[in-house]
Design a protein around this motif. Sequence first.
Motif, PDB file in Angstrom:
ATOM      1  N   ASP A 128       0.841  -1.195   0.000  1.00 36.74           N
ATOM      2  CA  ASP A 128       0.000   0.000   0.000  1.00 36.74           C
ATOM      3  C   ASP A 128       0.878   1.248   0.000  1.00 36.74           C
ATOM      4  O   ASP A 128       2.120   1.163  -0.007  1.00 36.74           O
ATOM      5  CB  ASP A 128      -0.968  -0.005   1.174  1.00 36.74           C
ATOM      6  N   SER A 129       0.231   2.398   0.008  1.00 38.50           N
ATOM      7  CA  SER A 129       0.968   3.666  -0.104  1.00 38.50           C
ATOM      8  C   SER A 129       1.909   3.898   1.076  1.00 38.50           C
ATOM      9  O   SER A 129       2.984   4.488   0.924  1.00 38.50           O
ATOM     10  CB  SER A 129      -0.004   4.834  -0.249  1.00 38.50           C
ATOM     11  N   HIS A 130       1.524   3.445   2.273  1.00 39.30           N
ATOM     12  CA  HIS A 130       2.385   3.618   3.444  1.00 39.30           C
ATOM     13  C   HIS A 130       3.652   2.776   3.318  1.00 39.30           C
ATOM     14  O   HIS A 130       4.759   3.246   3.611  1.00 39.30           O
ATOM     15  CB  HIS A 130       1.621   3.240   4.720  1.00 39.30           C
ATOM     16  N   GLN A 131       3.499   1.544   2.860  1.00 38.92           N
ATOM     17  CA  GLN A 131       4.671   0.688   2.649  1.00 38.92           C
ATOM     18  C   GLN A 131       5.549   1.229   1.527  1.00 38.92           C
ATOM     19  O   GLN A 131       6.781   1.171   1.604  1.00 38.92           O
ATOM     20  CB  GLN A 131       4.211  -0.735   2.320  1.00 38.92           C
ATOM     21  N   LYS A 133       5.984   4.354   0.742  1.00 39.04           N
ATOM     22  CA  LYS A 133       6.745   5.488   1.267  1.00 39.04           C
ATOM     23  C   LYS A 133       7.917   5.041   2.146  1.00 39.04           C
ATOM     24  O   LYS A 133       8.955   5.696   2.197  1.00 39.04           O
ATOM     25  CB  LYS A 133       5.828   6.419   2.064  1.00 39.04           C
ATOM     26  N   GLU A 134       7.758   3.910   2.805  1.00 37.04           N
ATOM     27  CA  GLU A 134       8.864   3.384   3.607  1.00 37.04           C
ATOM     28  C   GLU A 134       9.991   2.870   2.713  1.00 37.04           C
ATOM     29  O   GLU A 134      11.175   3.016   3.037  1.00 37.04           O
ATOM     30  CB  GLU A 134       8.362   2.250   4.504  1.00 37.04           C
TER      31      GLU A 134
END
Length: 411
Positions: A128-131, A133-134
């Motif tokens: 997902d978008s959070h992963q 960004k990581e």
Amino acid sequence: MKILSPSNTADFVIIGAGIIGLTVALELRNRYPDQSIVILEKESGLGCHASGRNSGVLHSGIYYPENTLKAKLCADGAKMLSAYCEENKLPINRVGKVIVPVKTDQDELLDILCSRGRSNQALVEIIDSHQLKEIEPEAYSITGRALHSPNTAVFNPIEILNKVADDLQQNNVTILFNQRIRDFNGKQRSLLLQDKQIIKYGYLFNTAGLYADKIAKSLDIGRQYTIIPFKGLYSRLIPDSDIKLNGHVYPVPDLNMPFLGVHFTKSIQDNIYIGPTAIPALGRENYHGLSGINLSDLPKIGTQLLRLYLKNEKGFQHFAHQEIGCFYKPNFVKAAQALLPRLTVKHIMNTEKVGIRAQLLDLQTMSMVMDFLVEKGEDSTHILNAVSPAFTSSFSFARYVLDHYGPEHNN
């Protein structure tokens, strides 16, 4: 370096010292330890064309439909090439790759790529978008989803070419440079070089890349095929850019085309390259300006491209408009910004990096050949389509060629 005299013969002659020619020679030496092997290379050194201009990406097998040769050979090839680099202390860096949608309707294609990757033994996952960004803080997905391939690596193509060539020469394989071929005599199993030297062979392997189709036709093989050259132009991030990438960032590609779109690749030296384009080249070696243009080839290339355009199979017209548009720098930057929104023209510098893809075209169907293609002749084997991921697949590809199209197999 050993030089053949006009009366010399070789059990095996290989045309082209790119990565496929070199790995075929390695496989031959393993299987036929006592027979003579000669590699003919028209250039003065290694890596002047596709193998040396390779992006250096060790592909994991995400893009290729199950049961294609690319799918079957890429995963094993990546393992074999990785092992070769590790055994010989050649640099290889697993920087990973993310593939992101750049259009709102590409999530289904992302799922297809994930399915293909898993079928082809690649380690992949939807994130997902959070992963995202990581993993890659600068990358952007218009749908909030991405595909992560942590094992995608990067290597130095020239170092690998040099090491394989050195291994071959240590095992009595002769590599002759500056050897252009003037003519063939298939019945007599001989070829005439530019300097009028004649070399006789027991068996011939055509691994000539950009010229593989011409050599094949000289021996009456593969007449329905021709190579159309596509030029890949690159830019790169300026060294002190505030945009940092940990690995590779790719768009979801058009699966109807054999090209991957403008993307970001991290080299073994940590340079970030942007590209390539996939614009028609004016010649098979038309790397810069008007150099490398063969006037006899130019009308044929133009005619074939026009036929492709008019037929418009699998949306070729849209692809052509998009790629030719990227020749205009603002459009190129816009394509790159879809992946990294903070990117501006100020972050980009020009580079001499350019490659030409030897894309095979089937003249009977007027369609681009998507998979590897090998054809067998009398006392010869012709590798007609060996584009990406050929470097990654090279060790397994060579083994496949000998298993299925080698001298022990009849037509």
